[in-house]
Design a protein around this motif. Structure first.
Motif, PDB file in Angstrom:
ATOM      1  N   VAL A 275       0.839  -1.205   0.000  1.00 39.12           N
ATOM      2  CA  VAL A 275       0.000   0.000   0.000  1.00 39.12           C
ATOM      3  C   VAL A 275       0.874   1.255   0.000  1.00 39.12           C
ATOM      4  CG1 VAL A 275      -1.678   1.326   1.346  1.00 39.12           C
ATOM      5  CG2 VAL A 275      -1.964  -1.144   1.084  1.00 39.12           C
ATOM      6  N   GLU A 276       1.950   1.249   0.800  1.00 31.92           N
ATOM      7  CA  GLU A 276       2.806   2.432   0.898  1.00 31.92           C
ATOM      8  C   GLU A 276       3.577   2.696  -0.399  1.00 31.92           C
ATOM      9  OE1 GLU A 276       5.330   1.847   4.226  1.00 31.92           O
ATOM     10  OE2 GLU A 276       3.703   1.966   5.716  1.00 31.92           O
ATOM     11  N   VAL A 277       4.005   1.626  -1.062  1.00 31.84           N
ATOM     12  CA  VAL A 277       4.859   1.779  -2.242  1.00 31.84           C
ATOM     13  C   VAL A 277       4.060   1.971  -3.524  1.00 31.84           C
ATOM     14  CG1 VAL A 277       6.576   0.607  -3.696  1.00 31.84           C
ATOM     15  CG2 VAL A 277       6.761   0.501  -1.192  1.00 31.84           C
ATOM     16  N   GLN A 278       3.005   1.174  -3.700  1.00 24.58           N
ATOM     17  CA  GLN A 278       2.329   1.134  -4.996  1.00 24.58           C
ATOM     18  C   GLN A 278       1.195   2.153  -5.144  1.00 24.58           C
ATOM     19  OE1 GLN A 278       3.199  -0.571  -7.685  1.00 24.58           O
ATOM     20  NE2 GLN A 278       4.988  -1.352  -6.587  1.00 24.58           N
ATOM     21  N   ILE A 279       0.503   2.447  -4.081  1.00 25.15           N
ATOM     22  CA  ILE A 279      -0.649   3.352  -4.210  1.00 25.15           C
ATOM     23  C   ILE A 279      -0.193   4.769  -3.919  1.00 25.15           C
ATOM     24  CG2 ILE A 279      -3.053   3.739  -3.520  1.00 25.15           C
ATOM     25  CD1 ILE A 279      -3.209   0.867  -2.660  1.00 25.15           C
ATOM     26  N   GLN A 280       0.470   5.368  -4.899  1.00 23.28           N
ATOM     27  CA  GLN A 280       0.991   6.729  -4.798  1.00 23.28           C
ATOM     28  C   GLN A 280       0.552   7.502  -6.044  1.00 23.28           C
ATOM     29  OE1 GLN A 280       2.724   8.068  -2.302  1.00 23.28           O
ATOM     30  NE2 GLN A 280       2.964   6.223  -1.055  1.00 23.28           N
ATOM     31  N   TYR A 281      -0.366   8.473  -5.863  1.00 20.75           N
ATOM     32  CA  TYR A 281      -0.872   9.274  -6.983  1.00 20.75           C
ATOM     33  C   TYR A 281      -0.942  10.737  -6.544  1.00 20.75           C
ATOM     34  CZ  TYR A 281      -2.194   4.696  -8.784  1.00 20.75           C
ATOM     35  OH  TYR A 281      -2.168   3.388  -9.212  1.00 20.75           O
ATOM     36  N   PRO A 282      -0.693  11.670  -7.481  1.00 17.99           N
ATOM     37  CA  PRO A 282      -0.653  13.097  -7.099  1.00 17.99           C
ATOM     38  C   PRO A 282      -1.992  13.638  -6.618  1.00 17.99           C
ATOM     39  CG  PRO A 282      -0.477  12.828  -9.489  1.00 17.99           C
ATOM     40  CD  PRO A 282      -0.336  11.463  -8.903  1.00 17.99           C
ATOM     41  N   ASN A 283      -3.110  13.203  -7.243  1.00 23.77           N
ATOM     42  CA  ASN A 283      -4.426  13.753  -6.903  1.00 23.77           C
ATOM     43  C   ASN A 283      -5.311  12.753  -6.164  1.00 23.77           C
ATOM     44  OD1 ASN A 283      -3.867  16.249  -8.190  1.00 23.77           O
ATOM     45  ND2 ASN A 283      -4.311  15.315 -10.183  1.00 23.77           N
ATOM     46  N   THR A 284      -4.741  11.645  -5.749  1.00 21.00           N
ATOM     47  CA  THR A 284      -5.487  10.623  -5.013  1.00 21.00           C
ATOM     48  C   THR A 284      -4.618  10.130  -3.867  1.00 21.00           C
ATOM     49  OG1 THR A 284      -6.559   9.919  -7.069  1.00 21.00           O
ATOM     50  CG2 THR A 284      -6.727   8.438  -5.180  1.00 21.00           C
ATOM     51  N   GLN A 285      -5.191  10.081  -2.688  1.00 18.85           N
ATOM     52  CA  GLN A 285      -4.415   9.650  -1.535  1.00 18.85           C
ATOM     53  C   GLN A 285      -5.165   8.576  -0.758  1.00 18.85           C
ATOM     54  OE1 GLN A 285      -3.053  12.839   0.924  1.00 18.85           O
ATOM     55  NE2 GLN A 285      -1.847  13.798  -0.690  1.00 18.85           N
ATOM     56  N   VAL A 286      -4.394   7.770  -0.021  1.00 17.52           N
ATOM     57  CA  VAL A 286      -4.977   6.713   0.807  1.00 17.52           C
ATOM     58  C   VAL A 286      -5.483   7.333   2.108  1.00 17.52           C
ATOM     59  CG1 VAL A 286      -4.513   4.576   2.057  1.00 17.52           C
ATOM     60  CG2 VAL A 286      -3.455   4.965  -0.180  1.00 17.52           C
ATOM     61  N   LEU A 287      -6.795   7.196   2.319  1.00 13.11           N
ATOM     62  CA  LEU A 287      -7.394   7.725   3.549  1.00 13.11           C
ATOM     63  C   LEU A 287      -7.233   6.729   4.687  1.00 13.11           C
ATOM     64  CD1 LEU A 287      -8.989  10.154   4.640  1.00 13.11           C
ATOM     65  CD2 LEU A 287     -11.079   8.912   4.098  1.00 13.11           C
ATOM     66  N   ALA A 288      -7.414   5.433   4.396  1.00 12.19           N
ATOM     67  CA  ALA A 288      -7.267   4.378   5.402  1.00 12.19           C
ATOM     68  C   ALA A 288      -7.040   3.057   4.690  1.00 12.19           C
ATOM     69  CB  ALA A 288      -8.503   4.297   6.291  1.00 12.19           C
ATOM     70  N   ALA A 289      -6.400   2.125   5.389  1.00 13.48           N
ATOM     71  CA  ALA A 289      -6.170   0.785   4.846  1.00 13.48           C
ATOM     72  C   ALA A 289      -6.387  -0.238   5.949  1.00 13.48           C
ATOM     73  CB  ALA A 289      -4.757   0.672   4.273  1.00 13.48           C
ATOM     74  N   GLU A 290      -7.136  -1.294   5.645  1.00 10.56           N
ATOM     75  CA  GLU A 290      -7.411  -2.365   6.603  1.00 10.56           C
ATOM     76  C   GLU A 290      -6.928  -3.685   6.017  1.00 10.56           C
ATOM     77  OE1 GLU A 290     -11.485  -2.394   7.708  1.00 10.56           O
ATOM     78  OE2 GLU A 290     -11.445  -0.366   8.560  1.00 10.56           O
ATOM     79  N   TYR A 291      -6.361  -4.526   6.907  1.00 11.36           N
ATOM     80  CA  TYR A 291      -5.774  -5.784   6.464  1.00 11.36           C
ATOM     81  C   TYR A 291      -6.457  -6.935   7.206  1.00 11.36           C
ATOM     82  CZ  TYR A 291      -2.355  -2.237   5.268  1.00 11.36           C
ATOM     83  OH  TYR A 291      -1.759  -1.096   4.799  1.00 11.36           O
ATOM     84  N   HIS A 292      -7.059  -7.851   6.454  1.00 17.07           N
ATOM     85  CA  HIS A 292      -7.809  -8.967   7.034  1.00 17.07           C
ATOM     86  C   HIS A 292      -7.160 -10.276   6.592  1.00 17.07           C
ATOM     87  CE1 HIS A 292     -10.880  -6.033   8.125  1.00 17.07           C
ATOM     88  NE2 HIS A 292     -10.842  -5.588   6.881  1.00 17.07           N
ATOM     89  N   TYR A 293      -6.417 -10.878   7.538  1.00 16.25           N
ATOM     90  CA  TYR A 293      -5.703 -12.111   7.203  1.00 16.25           C
ATOM     91  C   TYR A 293      -6.587 -13.344   7.363  1.00 16.25           C
ATOM     92  CZ  TYR A 293      -2.104 -15.741   7.235  1.00 16.25           C
ATOM     93  OH  TYR A 293      -1.347 -16.857   6.961  1.00 16.25           O
ATOM     94  N   HIS A 294      -7.408 -13.350   8.398  1.00  6.78           N
ATOM     95  CA  HIS A 294      -8.192 -14.549   8.708  1.00  6.78           C
ATOM     96  C   HIS A 294      -9.471 -14.646   7.895  1.00  6.78           C
ATOM     97  CE1 HIS A 294      -5.580 -15.914  11.842  1.00  6.78           C
ATOM     98  NE2 HIS A 294      -5.676 -14.775  12.499  1.00  6.78           N
ATOM     99  N   VAL A 295      -9.856 -13.575   7.195  1.00  2.41           N
ATOM    100  CA  VAL A 295     -11.084 -13.603   6.399  1.00  2.41           C
ATOM    101  C   VAL A 295     -10.759 -14.214   5.038  1.00  2.41           C
ATOM    102  CG1 VAL A 295     -12.935 -12.244   5.384  1.00  2.41           C
ATOM    103  CG2 VAL A 295     -11.938 -11.558   7.582  1.00  2.41           C
ATOM    104  N   PRO A 296     -11.254 -15.418   4.745  1.00  2.00           N
ATOM    105  CA  PRO A 296     -10.929 -16.016   3.436  1.00  2.00           C
ATOM    106  C   PRO A 296     -11.728 -15.352   2.323  1.00  2.00           C
ATOM    107  CG  PRO A 296     -12.337 -17.490   4.729  1.00  2.00           C
ATOM    108  CD  PRO A 296     -12.053 -16.309   5.593  1.00  2.00           C
ATOM    109  N   PRO A 297     -11.097 -14.958   1.210  1.00  6.22           N
ATOM    110  CA  PRO A 297      -9.633 -14.923   1.060  1.00  6.22           C
ATOM    111  C   PRO A 297      -9.028 -13.743   1.811  1.00  6.22           C
ATOM    112  CG  PRO A 297     -10.660 -13.967  -0.862  1.00  6.22           C
ATOM    113  CD  PRO A 297     -11.795 -14.453   0.012  1.00  6.22           C
ATOM    114  N   LYS A 298      -7.731 -13.770   1.984  1.00  5.40           N
ATOM    115  CA  LYS A 298      -7.046 -12.650   2.643  1.00  5.40           C
ATOM    116  C   LYS A 298      -7.340 -11.371   1.860  1.00  5.40           C
ATOM    117  CE  LYS A 298      -3.112 -14.961   2.397  1.00  5.40           C
ATOM    118  NZ  LYS A 298      -3.463 -16.378   2.221  1.00  5.40           N
ATOM    119  N   THR A 299      -7.655 -10.291   2.599  1.00  6.62           N
ATOM    120  CA  THR A 299      -8.175  -9.086   1.955  1.00  6.62           C
ATOM    121  C   THR A 299      -7.441  -7.836   2.418  1.00  6.62           C
ATOM    122  OG1 THR A 299     -10.362 -10.131   1.905  1.00  6.62           O
ATOM    123  CG2 THR A 299     -10.283  -7.777   1.491  1.00  6.62           C
ATOM    124  N   ILE A 300      -7.183  -6.957   1.444  1.00 11.50           N
ATOM    125  CA  ILE A 300      -6.698  -5.601   1.735  1.00 11.50           C
ATOM    126  C   ILE A 300      -7.776  -4.630   1.267  1.00 11.50           C
ATOM    127  CG2 ILE A 300      -4.904  -3.880   1.317  1.00 11.50           C
ATOM    128  CD1 ILE A 300      -3.030  -6.167   0.546  1.00 11.50           C
TER     129      ILE A 300
END
Length: 457
Positions: A275-300
């Motif tokens: 998320v830190e490396v790939q989602i980098q855009y000048p007019n779009t920013q990451v407001l929040a990110a959640e990581y779910h390992y135990h929820v099949p399938p693994k989800t970002i």
């Protein structure tokens, strides 16, 4: 006389260095007699009488600490707790083939766990504070660091327990591995009906206990503690089989669970890195990110703000997951949908922060002004005290000592505090009532005050 070749001298120095280091790391030095150590650990296995009451009170203390989110109280409770005894007893019993000690350790550990969870459940069922603060939440799910702490802490504990001079390492291990707080958190989960908290906290306690026992077993075998002798070879084989089965039934699931914890930690690290490396855009920013390992399938799940990313760009990001080792991971996006102007958003945030800071600054300015006025009044009073003393001496030649200042007077009946001017005067000989009254009235006029307290000595 022939000189020693340089290569040979180098080998000799290296050999001496290894001998020196081996002596430094020798566990036999300062070692207690093996039978004494076995007896010492065996005595601490039992949970009855005073030990059981100490455990109950320690659980109450730890529960209060978790309830009020006090780290110091929790540490104090862990120092009181005698939970380490049966856990180390299990590892010792497995290492010396003592089936009776193993059964006694498991039985006492079961009693301790049951009493601990029951006590904490009762506390959290009656306490008026039901919110889960950070100290509670930190014990609801084990991490790879908990596994390492339990393993290395257990190694330190059994080595310290095998010394002639007992140190404070075993209480330190109880603090580092945090055996009590997970049991208290499990009780909190039962009291509040949150089974996820109960399972996660008990899972953490189980992992800690198993790896402390495992480290005890490893050191016992490494130091070649004498195994229990049996007169009947058939009975010896039977006991060894029982111990092996119990040990494998405990260790194999724990190692598997620990492996899962390591996998989850690595996945979380890679997901955050993606998320830190790939989602980098000048007019779009990451407001929040959640990581779910135990929820099949693994989800970002990534929440974006600003200009919407086109479907093709989102598809490209999903393809890049494999390059970060995130196979079988789903990448979901939540976009604002209105092309929010990030500059405008930043301006609004800055404006809000400025307004809040402005109010704080105004409030602090008022407090500073009040303090400055108080300090100035005290300075003026000290300067005025010297001037008044010199002038008073002219009107009252018998005046020997004089001081003047501001003090606080508490009116207990009206429940208020006022500032009062107080003058202290020493005459020789003692002044008459007329002279005292004259001095008081003069000070009132001189200081332009309605009330003056004159103390005569």
């Amino acid at each position: 006389m022939a000189s020693t070749p340089p290569a040979s001298r180098k080998r000799n120095r290296l050999l001496r260095f290894f001998i020196y280091m081996a002596h430094r790391f020798d566990l036999e030095e300062g070692k207690e007699d093996e039978l004494e150590t076995i007896e010492y650990i065996s005595k601490n296995v039992e949970f009855k009488g005073a030990n059981l009451w100490i455990l109950i009170f320690a659980i109450f203390v730890a529960s209060v600490g978790l309830n009020v989110n006090s780290t110091a109280v929790i540490i104090g409770a862990m120092l009181i707790s005698p939970l380490m005894g049966p856990i180390m007893g299990i590892g010792m019993a497995a290492g010396i083939n003592d089936f009776e000690l193993l059964k006694r350790s498991i039985r006492n550990l079961g009693v301790a766990v049951f009493i601990s969870i029951l006590t904490s459940t009762i506390y959290f069922a009656i306490t008026p504070i039901s919110a889960a603060d950070s100290e509670l939440l930190a014990r609801t799910e084990p991490t790879v660091w908990d596994v390492l702490i339990a393993l290395f802490g257990g190694l330190a504990g059994i080595i310290a327990g095998s010394r002639k001079e007992k140190s404070n390492a075993i209480p330190g291990v109880a603090i580092a591995t945090a055996l009590m707080p997970p049991l208290c958190t499990a009780g909190y989960g039962l009291a509040t009906g949150n089974l996820l908290y109960f399972v996660g906290a008990f899972y953490l306690f189980f992992i800690n206990s198993v790896f402390i026992s495992l480290s005890t077993y490893l050191i016992v075998r490494f130091m070649k503690y004498p195994k229990k002798d049996f007169m009947d070879p058939k009975r010896e084989t039977q006991v060894k089989t029982y111990i092996t089965i119990i040990t494998l039934m405990t260790i194999i699931p724990s190692v598997y669970l620990a492996y899962g914890i390591v996998k989850k930690a690595l996945w979380n690290e890679q997901a955050r890195n993606f998320v830190e490396v790939q989602i980098q855009y000048p007019n779009t920013q990451v407001l929040a990110a959640e990581y779910h390992y135990h929820v099949p399938p693994k989800t970002i799940e990534v929440s974006l703000i600003g200009d919407q990313l086109p479907p093709q760009e989102l598809a490209n990001l999903r393809k890049k997951l494999i390059g970060f080792g995130l196979e079988e991971t789903t990448l979901n996006f939540l976009q604002s949908g209105n092309g929010t102007d990030l500059n405008l958003l930043r301006n609004d945030i800055l404006k809000d922060l400025y307004e809040r800071n402005e109010l704080l600054i105004q409030d602090k300015d008022k407090k500073i002004a009040l303090l400055e006025n108080e300090i100035l009044a005290d300075i003026n009073a000290r300067q005025l005290s010297v001037e008044i003393a010199e002038e008073a001496r002219i009107n009252h030649p018998n005046l020997k000592k004089f001081t003047f200042g501001r003090t606080l007077m508490s009116d207990l009946e009206k429940n208020k505090v006022d500032t009062l001017l107080v003058a202290y005067a020493q005459f020789s000989p003692k002044p008459t009532k007329t002279e005292s009254k004259k001095l008081t009235e003069w000070i009132k006029v001189r200081t332009k005050s309605d009330t003056i307290a004159l103390i005569l000595y």
